[in-house]
Design an enzyme around this catalytic site. Structure first.
Site, PDB file in Angstrom:
ATOM      1  N   ASP A  75     -23.180   5.097  81.266  1.00  0.00           N
ATOM      2  CA  ASP A  75     -24.523   4.556  81.052  1.00  0.00           C
ATOM      3  C   ASP A  75     -24.990   4.980  79.665  1.00  0.00           C
ATOM      4  O   ASP A  75     -24.433   5.872  79.043  1.00  0.00           O
ATOM      5  CB  ASP A  75     -25.482   4.933  82.181  1.00  0.00           C
ATOM      6  CG  ASP A  75     -25.644   6.416  82.354  1.00  0.00           C
ATOM      7  OD1 ASP A  75     -25.183   7.169  81.495  1.00  0.00           O
ATOM      8  OD2 ASP A  75     -26.236   6.835  83.363  1.00  0.00           O
TER       9      ASP A  75
ATOM     10  N   ASP B  68     -24.367   2.407  91.832  1.00  0.00           N
ATOM     11  CA  ASP B  68     -24.086   3.830  91.624  1.00  0.00           C
ATOM     12  C   ASP B  68     -25.304   4.596  92.101  1.00  0.00           C
ATOM     13  O   ASP B  68     -26.419   4.067  92.089  1.00  0.00           O
ATOM     14  CB  ASP B  68     -23.846   4.144  90.132  1.00  0.00           C
ATOM     15  CG  ASP B  68     -25.159   4.312  89.386  1.00  0.00           C
ATOM     16  OD1 ASP B  68     -25.571   5.457  89.156  1.00  0.00           O
ATOM     17  OD2 ASP B  68     -25.810   3.292  89.045  1.00  0.00           O
TER      18      ASP B  68
ATOM     19  N   CYS C 157     -13.387   9.590 111.301  1.00  0.00           N
ATOM     20  CA  CYS C 157     -13.487   9.503 109.837  1.00  0.00           C
ATOM     21  C   CYS C 157     -12.196  10.045 109.218  1.00  0.00           C
ATOM     22  O   CYS C 157     -11.680  11.076 109.638  1.00  0.00           O
ATOM     23  CB  CYS C 157     -14.690  10.310 109.350  1.00  0.00           C
ATOM     24  SG  CYS C 157     -14.772  10.464 107.548  1.00  0.00           S
TER      25      CYS C 157
ATOM     26  N   CYS D  15     -11.782  11.178 106.100  1.00  0.00           N
ATOM     27  CA  CYS D  15     -11.984  12.009 104.902  1.00  0.00           C
ATOM     28  C   CYS D  15     -11.337  13.388 105.084  1.00  0.00           C
ATOM     29  O   CYS D  15     -11.098  13.829 106.212  1.00  0.00           O
ATOM     30  CB  CYS D  15     -13.476  12.146 104.578  1.00  0.00           C
ATOM     31  SG  CYS D  15     -14.302  13.478 105.479  1.00  0.00           S
TER      32      CYS D  15
ATOM     33  N   CYS E   1     -13.319  15.723 107.599  1.00  0.00           N
ATOM     34  CA  CYS E   1     -13.263  15.380 109.026  1.00  0.00           C
ATOM     35  C   CYS E   1     -11.855  15.489 109.596  1.00  0.00           C
ATOM     36  O   CYS E   1     -11.687  15.709 110.792  1.00  0.00           O
ATOM     37  CB  CYS E   1     -13.809  13.974 109.245  1.00  0.00           C
ATOM     38  SG  CYS E   1     -15.590  13.863 108.973  1.00  0.00           S
TER      39      CYS E   1
ATOM     40  N   HIS F 132     -16.931  14.155 102.009  1.00  0.00           N
ATOM     41  CA  HIS F 132     -17.214  13.296 103.160  1.00  0.00           C
ATOM     42  C   HIS F 132     -18.153  12.154 102.756  1.00  0.00           C
ATOM     43  O   HIS F 132     -17.904  10.987 103.084  1.00  0.00           O
ATOM     44  CB  HIS F 132     -17.831  14.088 104.318  1.00  0.00           C
ATOM     45  CG  HIS F 132     -18.359  13.187 105.396  1.00  0.00           C
ATOM     46  ND1 HIS F 132     -17.555  12.647 106.375  1.00  0.00           N
ATOM     47  CD2 HIS F 132     -19.605  12.667 105.591  1.00  0.00           C
ATOM     48  CE1 HIS F 132     -18.282  11.847 107.140  1.00  0.00           C
ATOM     49  NE2 HIS F 132     -19.524  11.841 106.684  1.00  0.00           N
TER      50      HIS F 132
END
Length: 377
Positions: free
Chosen positions: A89, A271, A309, A311, A314, A340
């Site tokens: 940005d 974002d 999940c 991730c 998890c 996560h």
């Protein structure tokens, strides 16, 4: 090169080809302000949790370590060891948030560094030069972000200046991309639509910048104090005046529900710092809403943050253990929560793309929102 694959209502499913790989949209860009995701998350982690695009900040990297240092080290991709797309940005929003330290003029903005107080000047040309040194995939135009509740005359002047600055950004980007020592000669430029919550100013500005044939277009100056209803109204009224055959990016937004609402209104790039910021404070996202792992009721909870999940948190650890880490101020607790949350966002975007591919986005959105609302707050 943006290829629109499918539409459901205004919702867009597309592919955006860049010099650093093809981005499948809708996409959520993972925010790594100073070329790192806060919460001890590495670029290997980002690959593992399905991050397509990393976002870094022009102003922060200019202040430290310095964009010229990054250029000497081969550009941002090499510096942080990441070979997928990066969006930088422009520093415009930081200038907005440093309101007490800045002075806006036609040539650019004079302000003081938030780190050591030294005087800095940034205008359209400087922002493009810094972003060219960083060698990101996509550079954002330097704009002024007026407060959402600013008076109409101020917003009109501000938007006119943002348009003039955009012309200067485009010229400077073309010049930089033609130089011998530029690292990424295929750097893309996205323009930013402004106008606070004034529909007519937004629409007029969208029409003006659409004619400038940029690589993509962003909606800026939202999620800065206006209500969700006002934000959705601005998106709904403005997006039809931006090119449908270019990416549409809603800057700094938002919650999972915000993203679903904005996809429906034609946005395909997002974002937000929420997943990492919330994760660092023990607030984790699930399909049944957000939960706060500091709550005493999780002390003996041996389930993962969310059943099923995929991730890294998890797959291996319980709510009780992660809560213990957070309470003990162990960095691992933060790291697992951030991983996560980013996985949750990146996976939700994959689900959105799959739903659009199947022509089932409307029912997916309804189901997803119902889960969030029914959940454990």
């Amino acid at each position: 090169m943006y290829k629109l694959l499918k539409q459901e209502g205004r919702a867009k499913r597309a592919e955006f080809t860049t010099v650093h790989g093809t981005i499948q949209t809708p996409v959520f860009m993972n925010v790594g302000t100073v070329a790192a995701i806060k919460g001890a998350v590495s670029t290997q982690d980002l690959e593992q949790i399905g991050c397509q695009v990393e976002l870094s900040n022009t102003y922060h990297l200019h202040v430290r370590p310095g964009d010229k240092v990054v250029k000497q080290l081969g550009g941002l991709h090499k510096f942080m060891s990441w070979n997928r797309p990066i969006l930088t940005d422009s520093g415009g929003f930081q200038v907005f948030s440093l309101a007490g330290l800045r002075k806006i003029k036609e040539e650019g903005v004079y302000f003081n560094s938030h780190i050591d107080g030294r005087k800095i000047f940034m205008g359209p040309e400087e922002s493009m030069q810094i972003q060219s040194n960083l060698a990101s995939t996509i550079a954002m135009a330097f704009d002024e972000c007026p407060p959402s509740k600013a008076e109409r005359p101020y917003v009109e002047q501000s938007v006119a200046r943002t348009t003039r600055w955009l012309e200067r950004c485009k010229q400077e980007m073309n010049r930089l991309n033609s130089l011998e020592d530029t690292i990424n000669k295929n750097q893309m430029l996205f323009g930013i639509n402004q106008g606070a919550i004034f529909k007519d100013i937004r629409v007029e500005h969208a029409k003006t910048i659409s004619e400038m044939d940029l690589d993509g277009y962003a909606l800026g100056g939202l999620a800065v104090g206006e209500s969700h209803e006002e934000m959705y109204y601005v998106i709904e009224e403005t997006v039809p005046y931006l090119p449908v055959d270019k990416p549409t990016y809603l800057m700094g937004v938002g919650t999972p529900a915000n993203i679903l609402e904005a996809v429906e209104r034609g946005v395909d790039f997002f974002d937000c710092v929420y997943p990492s910021r919330n994760g660092r404070h023990g607030h984790v996202y699930t399909n049944m809403g957000k939960i706060n792992l500091f709550n005493a009721k999780y002390e003996l909870d041996d389930r993962p943050i969310e059943e099923g999940c995929g991730c890294p948190a998890c797959q291996r650890y319980s709510r009780a253990y992660i809560r213990h880490l957070l309470k003990a101020k162990e960095m691992l607790g933060m790291r697992l929560c951030v991983l996560h949350n980013l996985y949750f966002y990146n996976t939700m975007m994959q689900e959105i793309r799959d739903a659009l591919d199947a022509g089932e986005f409307a029912s997916y959105k309804k189901r997803k929102l119902a889960g969030f609302e029914a959940g454990d707050k």
